[in-house]
Write an enzyme that holds these catalytic residues in place. Structure first.
Site, PDB file in Angstrom:
ATOM      1  N   ARG A  23      11.587 -42.560  -7.378  1.00 36.45           N
ATOM      2  CA  ARG A  23      12.783 -41.761  -6.698  1.00 36.45           C
ATOM      3  C   ARG A  23      13.072 -40.616  -7.636  1.00 36.45           C
ATOM      4  NH1 ARG A  23      16.371 -46.362  -4.274  1.00 36.45           N
ATOM      5  NH2 ARG A  23      14.552 -47.637  -3.930  1.00 36.45           N
ATOM      6  N   GLU A 106      26.230 -53.919  -8.912  1.00 31.42           N
ATOM      7  CA  GLU A 106      25.877 -52.495  -9.259  1.00 31.42           C
ATOM      8  C   GLU A 106      26.974 -51.992 -10.532  1.00 31.42           C
ATOM      9  OE1 GLU A 106      25.256 -49.813  -6.129  1.00 31.42           O
ATOM     10  OE2 GLU A 106      25.841 -48.027  -7.234  1.00 31.42           O
ATOM     11  N   SER A 121      18.958 -53.734  -6.695  1.00 25.24           N
ATOM     12  CA  SER A 121      20.236 -53.975  -6.053  1.00 25.24           C
ATOM     13  C   SER A 121      20.206 -55.538  -5.646  1.00 25.24           C
ATOM     14  CB  SER A 121      20.835 -53.226  -5.069  1.00 25.24           C
ATOM     15  OG  SER A 121      20.765 -51.718  -5.562  1.00 25.24           O
ATOM     16  N   LEU A 122      19.219 -55.956  -5.043  1.00 28.22           N
ATOM     17  CA  LEU A 122      19.181 -57.315  -4.496  1.00 28.22           C
ATOM     18  C   LEU A 122      19.201 -58.229  -5.647  1.00 28.22           C
ATOM     19  CD1 LEU A 122      19.032 -58.301  -1.815  1.00 28.22           C
ATOM     20  CD2 LEU A 122      16.541 -58.261  -1.814  1.00 28.22           C
TER      21      LEU A 122
HETATM   22  C1  LIG Z   1      22.755 -44.814   1.228  1.00 23.32           C
HETATM   23  C2  LIG Z   1      22.430 -46.095   0.197  1.00 23.32           C
HETATM   24  C3  LIG Z   1      21.206 -46.627   0.389  1.00 23.32           C
HETATM   25  C4  LIG Z   1      20.747 -47.786  -0.395  1.00 23.32           C
HETATM   26  N1  LIG Z   1      19.529 -48.058  -0.266  1.00 23.32           N
HETATM   27  C5  LIG Z   1      19.088 -49.402  -1.178  1.00 23.32           C
HETATM   28  C6  LIG Z   1      17.883 -50.014  -0.920  1.00 23.32           C
HETATM   29  O1  LIG Z   1      17.006 -49.626   0.048  1.00 23.32           O
HETATM   30  N2  LIG Z   1      17.553 -51.111  -1.524  1.00 23.32           N
HETATM   31  C7  LIG Z   1      18.429 -51.598  -2.406  1.00 23.32           C
HETATM   32  O2  LIG Z   1      18.114 -52.418  -3.233  1.00 23.32           O
HETATM   33  N3  LIG Z   1      19.663 -50.920  -2.889  1.00 23.32           N
HETATM   34  C8  LIG Z   1      20.077 -49.907  -2.015  1.00 23.32           C
HETATM   35  N4  LIG Z   1      21.166 -49.340  -2.208  1.00 23.32           N
HETATM   36  C9  LIG Z   1      22.297 -49.607  -3.393  1.00 23.32           C
HETATM   37  C10 LIG Z   1      22.804 -50.918  -2.735  1.00 23.32           C
HETATM   38  O3  LIG Z   1      23.417 -50.876  -1.567  1.00 23.32           O
HETATM   39  C11 LIG Z   1      24.283 -51.059  -3.672  1.00 23.32           C
HETATM   40  O4  LIG Z   1      23.742 -51.237  -5.141  1.00 23.32           O
HETATM   41  C12 LIG Z   1      24.564 -52.637  -3.586  1.00 23.32           C
HETATM   42  O5  LIG Z   1      24.982 -52.559  -2.283  1.00 23.32           O
HETATM   43  C13 LIG Z   1      25.804 -52.935  -4.511  1.00 23.32           C
HETATM   44  O6  LIG Z   1      26.430 -54.133  -4.249  1.00 23.32           O
HETATM   45  P1  LIG Z   1      27.567 -54.587  -5.036  1.00 23.32           P
HETATM   46  O7  LIG Z   1      27.957 -56.023  -4.441  1.00 23.32           O
HETATM   47  O8  LIG Z   1      27.246 -54.736  -6.502  1.00 23.32           O
HETATM   48  O9  LIG Z   1      28.879 -53.534  -4.925  1.00 23.32           O
HETATM   49  P2  LIG Z   1      29.355 -52.864  -3.440  1.00 23.32           P
HETATM   50  O10 LIG Z   1      28.510 -53.268  -2.246  1.00 23.32           O
HETATM   51  O11 LIG Z   1      29.714 -51.626  -3.977  1.00 23.32           O
HETATM   52  O12 LIG Z   1      30.481 -53.868  -3.332  1.00 23.32           O
HETATM   53  C14 LIG Z   1      31.994 -53.716  -4.272  1.00 23.32           C
HETATM   54  C15 LIG Z   1      32.945 -54.232  -3.454  1.00 23.32           C
HETATM   55  O13 LIG Z   1      34.152 -54.045  -4.322  1.00 23.32           O
HETATM   56  C16 LIG Z   1      35.378 -53.420  -3.363  1.00 23.32           C
HETATM   57  N5  LIG Z   1      36.285 -52.679  -4.293  1.00 23.32           N
HETATM   58  C17 LIG Z   1      36.046 -51.659  -5.026  1.00 23.32           C
HETATM   59  N6  LIG Z   1      37.143 -51.515  -5.738  1.00 23.32           N
HETATM   60  C18 LIG Z   1      38.127 -52.558  -5.488  1.00 23.32           C
HETATM   61  C19 LIG Z   1      39.283 -52.809  -6.101  1.00 23.32           C
HETATM   62  N7  LIG Z   1      39.869 -52.148  -6.936  1.00 23.32           N
HETATM   63  N8  LIG Z   1      39.947 -54.072  -5.629  1.00 23.32           N
HETATM   64  C20 LIG Z   1      39.251 -54.772  -4.747  1.00 23.32           C
HETATM   65  N9  LIG Z   1      37.955 -54.464  -4.290  1.00 23.32           N
HETATM   66  C21 LIG Z   1      37.238 -53.346  -4.712  1.00 23.32           C
HETATM   67  C22 LIG Z   1      34.698 -52.392  -2.243  1.00 23.32           C
HETATM   68  O14 LIG Z   1      35.239 -52.223  -1.402  1.00 23.32           O
HETATM   69  C23 LIG Z   1      33.244 -53.065  -2.136  1.00 23.32           C
HETATM   70  O15 LIG Z   1      33.558 -53.903  -1.141  1.00 23.32           O
HETATM   71  C24 LIG Z   1      21.832 -48.174  -1.332  1.00 23.32           C
HETATM   72  C25 LIG Z   1      23.029 -47.500  -1.416  1.00 23.32           C
HETATM   73  C26 LIG Z   1      23.344 -46.699  -0.650  1.00 23.32           C
HETATM   74  C27 LIG Z   1      24.794 -45.862  -0.870  1.00 23.32           C
END
Ligand SMILES: Cc1cc2nc3c(=O)[nH]c(=O)nc-3n(C[C@H](O)[C@H](O)[C@H](O)COP(=O)(O)OP(=O)(O)OC[C@H]3O[C@@H](n4cnc5c(N)ncnc54)[C@H](O)[C@@H]3O)c2cc1C
Length: 254
Positions: A23, A106, A121-122
């Site tokens: 990337r 993340e 990420s997974l």
């Molecule tokens: C366009 C795009 C494409 C992607 N493609 C891929 C891919 O192909 N393969 C891959 O592995 N990864 C991909 N990713 C990355 C992946 O989606 C993320 O890294 C992953 O979803 C992160 O998961 P998480 O649970 O750590 O965080 P998040 O999914 O961001 O969850 C965090 C949660 O916390 C909540 N939150 C935030 N602040 C607060 C607060 N103060 N109080 C309460 N709740 C709060 C948010 O609303 C959210 O629901 C992509 C990301 C994007 C944007």
């Protein structure tokens, strides 16, 4: 030359990488030429079976928002932010330096280096989440949960500052960085208040201190990697007054 336009293909420029371009390289190539011309992703040779089974969401989005059928024509692309590398420092059990606080996904720095690999990420969300949950459950037996505090969301008065921070981070921490833009970014963020600008400052200072290029951190003033000085993890610590940047050895094997 195709359709009266000059085309150059990534596979021709990086034959050793074939069709699996990392990337950071793809983003930099797009960034370099996007100031002067449009960059296209050509998916017209992908079979209908793959498009319907694996890319139907993408095909629908392109049709809805761009009015383009990816089966028939290339689509215009630009690099976009879709992952934050680095984050809250955690140990192997996903415990943070703050007692009784675990982090996974993340928001924390685990399972990746300077570059973004597919599927990271997974791993962080599923495996990291499971390990963090186990640690949190172990701590729950000994923690007085009444000490949990309410999260403070930024007040509405800070929204314009946050927008400004967003703009600075986009401009300075983008695909290509250099000392001047990073210093300007630091100057602007210094005038902002609150936790988000503090976090922005930690990111900017970390990028400024790393005088080399590695993975997605591309410094045009230091375009080469320097393993002797920087094959290390950057740690930013806030002592209540200022942010200290240090480099710690990368564990050879976990
Ligand atoms: C366009 C795009 C494409 C992607 N493609 C891929 C891919 O192909 N393969 C891959 O592995 N990864 C991909 N990713 C990355 C992946 O989606 C993320 O890294 C992953 O979803 C992160 O998961 P998480 O649970 O750590 O965080 P998040 O999914 O961001 O969850 C965090 C949660 O916390 C909540 N939150 C935030 N602040 C607060 C607060 N103060 N109080 C309460 N709740 C709060 C948010 O609303 C959210 O629901 C992509 C990301 C994007 C944007």
């Amino acid at each position: 030359m195709k359709d009266g336009k000059q085309w150059y293909f990534m596979e021709e420029k990086y034959p050793e990488l074939g069709n699996l371009m990392p990337r950071d390289i793809t983003a930099r190539e797009i960034w370099k030429v996007s100031h002067e011309s449009e960059v296209f992703l050509d998916m017209t040779e992908i079979s209908e079976e793959i498009i319907s089974n694996k890319l139907s969401g993408l095909a629908d989005d392109c049709m809805t928002y761009l009015h383009k059928d990816i089966r028939k024509e290339p689509v215009s692309v630009l690099p976009g932010i879709h992952y934050f590398m680095g984050g809250i420092l955690v140990d192997e059990q996903h415990r943070t330096p703050i007692q009784n606080l675990c982090a996974a996904g993340e928001c924390c720095a685990q399972y990746h280096g300077a570059n973004r690999l597919g599927g990271n990420s997974l791993l962080g969300a599923l495996y990291g989440g499971r390990v963090a949950a186990k640690s949190a459950c172990e701590q729950a037996d000994v923690v007085d949960l009444s000490c949990a505090t309410q999260i403070d969301f930024p007040p509405a008065s800070q929204i314009s500052e946050i927008k400004q921070l967003n703009k600075v981070m986009q401009e300075t921490m983008g695909v290509v960085r250099n000392e001047n833009t990073l210093l300007n970014g630091i100057q602007t963020v210094q005038a902002l208040t609150g936790n988000l600008p503090l976090l922005g400052m930690a990111v900017l200072k970390s990028a400024l201190a790393r005088k080399e290029s590695r993975g997605a951190h591309w410094r045009e003033d230091y375009p080469k990697s320097n393993d002797d000085d920087y094959l290390k993890t950057t740690v930013a610590r806030f002592d209540g007054k200022q942010i200290q940047i240090s480099f710690v050895p990368v564990p050879e094997r976990r």
